[in-house]
Design an enzyme around this catalytic site. Structure first.
Site, short mmCIF file in Angstrom:
data_model
loop_
_atom_site.label_atom_id
_atom_site.label_comp_id
_atom_site.label_asym_id
_atom_site.label_seq_id
_atom_site.Cartn_x
_atom_site.Cartn_y
_atom_site.Cartn_z
N CYS A 118 0.85 -1.21 0.00
CA CYS A 118 0.00 0.00 0.00
C CYS A 118 0.87 1.25 0.00
CB CYS A 118 -0.85 0.04 1.26
SG CYS A 118 -2.36 -0.91 1.19
N ARG A 123 7.78 3.11 4.48
CA ARG A 123 7.78 1.72 4.91
C ARG A 123 9.07 0.96 4.58
NH1 ARG A 123 1.91 -0.81 3.91
NH2 ARG A 123 2.31 -1.77 5.91
#
Ligand code: UD1
Length: 421
Positions: A118, A123
């Site tokens: 996503c 991240r």
């Protein structure tokens, strides 16, 4: 690309069965790589992310057979012939990095592409790598791939996480089960999915203590055996459907739900004027009376309020009495649903990691676009109470994490359909 059309209106009544947890299943599946004997998961959810993990494991040589309409996954890793997790599969789903620890622990080498997933922030995977280095792995980053080696096998070590990362804790936990000696993971994540993974690994013969607390101790063993393990209930699917009657009115029983999976979330619902009652089969949810109250929310690692329910909670607060402040502390770019909710008449002001939501009397249906998994379901929830029709496009995000969303919501009286294209 398919879209979902929701016509807002009436209250919802009836029951919704909650599936096994996507996030638990995505870490339980790579655990098959730790053993030559079969690992069978029951209560698996039927989702495209599970298919992606299946394809990844099969590309490594694991056998994965989906039975009972996808609810049972029978896996066997007696013949792992490929130790490279390819970019083409890994880019589709960040959880693919979870094959790294198990492959390295079992065979002493692995090459895994850096993941995608996503688009809700940078991240990185530095904590995963740091944990494996603490167990003696030699790592090199080359052409977008992590090349990992531990030719003499992994060794127990002390891992001190700066942040209680869910995925890094899972990778470290799996790798440590086959490392020589004792591993201690400090500042470990405490999510129910970690406890579920530890339960499964113990069934396979691993020696683990302290899961569910910030310090996990693992005594490495020479080999793990096969096992059969039921996947824990999906607390995010549970929380999402708890919000459906909270937003649209009515009373819905969530079969398989438990408050201890979502205590911080249930406290906020209580403050917002939503009743949550434990029943023999799950949780019954309804509004206590009239309009919902504004509440402030800060997302935190478990046992705090889950980031994966922030978008859905925002949908509820759009029509609350007063002003709510939502602070996103886990991911730096997770308010992409806000501009879509604005299109439906919400009043939201986003400044960095904080969203201020001023409740309006009613939302209005509009064409909106799903931007990530949880954002897409928040738009469906908002559509349940909006006046008129809401069309959510790009629903492939939804298929990653919610099985039969149209069937589950229509069964409680929602007017919702999927338009195939
Ligand atoms: C898991 C869940 C995801 C959930 C998240 C937080 C799965 C498959 N996904 O994701 O649905 O939203 O937990 O509850 O279980 N970070 C680093 N370096 C790392 C690892 C993480 O900086 O090596 C940062 C991330 O960028 C993020 C934060 O830590 O800002 C949380 O990430 P993490 O707990 O690792 O989440 P995931 O395991 O990716």
């Amino acid at each position: 690309m398919d879209s979902i059309v929701v016509t807002g209106g009436g209250p919802l009544n009836g029951e919704i069965p909650i599936a096994g947890a996507k996030n638990a299943c995505l870490t339980l599946m790579p655990a098959t790589l730790l053993s030559e004997e079969p690992l069978t998961l029951t209560n698996a959810p039927r989702l495209s992310d599970i298919k992606t993990m299946t394809t990844l494991l099969q590309s490594l040589g694991a056998e994965v057979t989906s039975m009972q309409d996808g609810q049972v996954l029978a896996m066997s890793s007696h013949n792992i012939h490929n130790h490279t997790a390819d970019y083409d599969i890994v880019r589709k789903m960040r959880a693919s990095i979870l094959v790294l620890g198990p492959m390295l622990a079992r065979d002493g080498h692995a090459i895994v592409s850096l993941p995608g997933g996503c688009a809700i922030g940078a991240r990185p995977v530095d904590l995963h790598l740091k944990a494996l280095e603490a167990m003696g792995a030699e790592l090199e980053l080359k052409d977008g791939y992590v090349h990992a080696k531990a030719m003499q096998g992994l060794k127990g070590g002390v891992i001190d996480f700066d942040f209680a990362s869910v995925g890094a804790t899972e990778n470290a936990l799996m790798a440590a089960t086959l490392a020589k000696g004792t591993t201690v993971i400090n500042n470990a994540a405490r999510e129910p999915e970690i406890v579920d993974l530890a339960d499964c690994l113990r069934r396979m013969g691993a020696q683990i203590e302290g899961d569910g607390t910030p310090s996990i101790t693992i005594q490495g063993v020479d080999r793990l055996n096969g096992a059969t393990h039921p996947v824990v209930t999906d607390r995010i699917e549970l929380g999402t459907y708890m919000l459906a009657p909270a937003i649209a009115g009515g009373e819905v029983e969530l079969i398989g739900g438990r408050i201890n999976l979502l205590s911080a979330f249930c406290e906020k619902l209580d403050a917002a004027g939503i009743s949550v009652e434990e029943t023999q089969r799950g949780l019954k949810v309804s509004r206590k009376n009239g309009r919902v109250n504004a509440v402030n929310v800060v997302t935190e690692p478990f046992p705090g309020f889950p980031t994966d329910l922030q978008a859905q909670m925002m949908a509820l607060l759009c029509t609350a009495e007063g002003t709510s402040v939502l602070e996103e502390k886990i991911f730096e770019n997770r308010f992409m649903h806000a501009p879509e909710l604005l299109r439906m008449g919400a009043q939201i002001d986003v400044q960095g990691g904080t969203a201020t939501v001023t409740g309006v009397d009613k939302l209005k249906g509009a064409p909106v676009m799903a931007t990530d998994l949880r954002a897409s379901v928040s738009l469906i929830l908002a559509g349940l109470a909006a006046e008129g029709e809401t069309t959510v496009s790009r629903v492939y995000h939804l298929d990653r994490g919610y099985e039969h969303v149209v069937g589950k919501l229509s069964a409680v009286g929602a007017k919702i359909e999927r338009i195939k294209e």
